[in-house]
Write a protein that holds these residues in place. Sequence first.
Motif, PDB file in Angstrom:
ATOM      1  N   ARG A  23       0.964  -1.388  -0.166  1.00  0.00           N
ATOM      2  CA  ARG A  23      -0.561   0.037   0.138  1.00  0.00           C
ATOM      3  C   ARG A  23       0.773   1.544  -0.043  1.00  0.00           C
ATOM      4  O   ARG A  23       1.957   1.008   1.098  1.00  0.00           O
ATOM      5  N   ASN A  24       1.036   2.110  -1.107  1.00  0.00           N
ATOM      6  CA  ASN A  24       1.382   4.045  -0.767  1.00  0.00           C
ATOM      7  C   ASN A  24       0.029   4.619  -0.630  1.00  0.00           C
ATOM      8  O   ASN A  24      -0.390   4.463  -0.632  1.00  0.00           O
ATOM      9  N   ASP A  25       0.849   4.488   1.157  1.00  0.00           N
ATOM     10  CA  ASP A  25       0.754   5.519   1.532  1.00  0.00           C
ATOM     11  C   ASP A  25       0.986   7.134   1.429  1.00  0.00           C
ATOM     12  O   ASP A  25       0.988   8.026   2.828  1.00  0.00           O
ATOM     13  N   ARG A  28      -0.587  10.363   2.841  1.00  0.00           N
ATOM     14  CA  ARG A  28      -1.013  10.743   3.609  1.00  0.00           C
ATOM     15  C   ARG A  28      -0.596  10.908   4.720  1.00  0.00           C
ATOM     16  O   ARG A  28      -0.818  11.892   5.671  1.00  0.00           O
ATOM     17  N   HIS A  29       1.066  11.257   4.061  1.00  0.00           N
ATOM     18  CA  HIS A  29       1.896  12.028   4.338  1.00  0.00           C
ATOM     19  C   HIS A  29       2.789  13.702   3.720  1.00  0.00           C
ATOM     20  O   HIS A  29       3.462  13.882   4.104  1.00  0.00           O
ATOM     21  N   HIS A  42       6.454   6.638   0.730  1.00  0.00           N
ATOM     22  CA  HIS A  42       5.624   6.218   2.199  1.00  0.00           C
ATOM     23  C   HIS A  42       4.835   4.242   2.079  1.00  0.00           C
ATOM     24  O   HIS A  42       4.076   5.012   1.091  1.00  0.00           O
ATOM     25  N   HIS A  44       3.395   0.954   3.205  1.00  0.00           N
ATOM     26  CA  HIS A  44       3.122  -0.303   4.137  1.00  0.00           C
ATOM     27  C   HIS A  44       2.971  -1.748   3.547  1.00  0.00           C
ATOM     28  O   HIS A  44       2.392  -1.742   2.386  1.00  0.00           O
TER      29      HIS A  44
END
Length: 85
Positions: A23-25, A28-29, A42, A44
């Motif tokens: 998962r490309n987060d 969210r950052h 980022h 997961h």
Amino acid sequence: MSRSAEIETRLREAFAPTELVVRNDSDRHAGHAGHDGSGESHFHVHLRTAAFAGKSRIARHRAVHAALGPELVSAIHALSLDLGT
């Protein structure tokens, strides 16, 4: 190839997982340290494989980092790992 696809390819080749979700987060950052604007900073990883049987959490993390290789690991700001058998 995107970093997500590269992560998935390398982990599939190294571990033949029964479950793998990358998962490309990055979005969210946005605005946080390490967010370089590339949209690929980022990640997961949820990974289940028999290769981790009997290995400690640290050994599993080290195995993932080795499979990804130093050049890919250094290109990622944050990598969270959920690893199991």
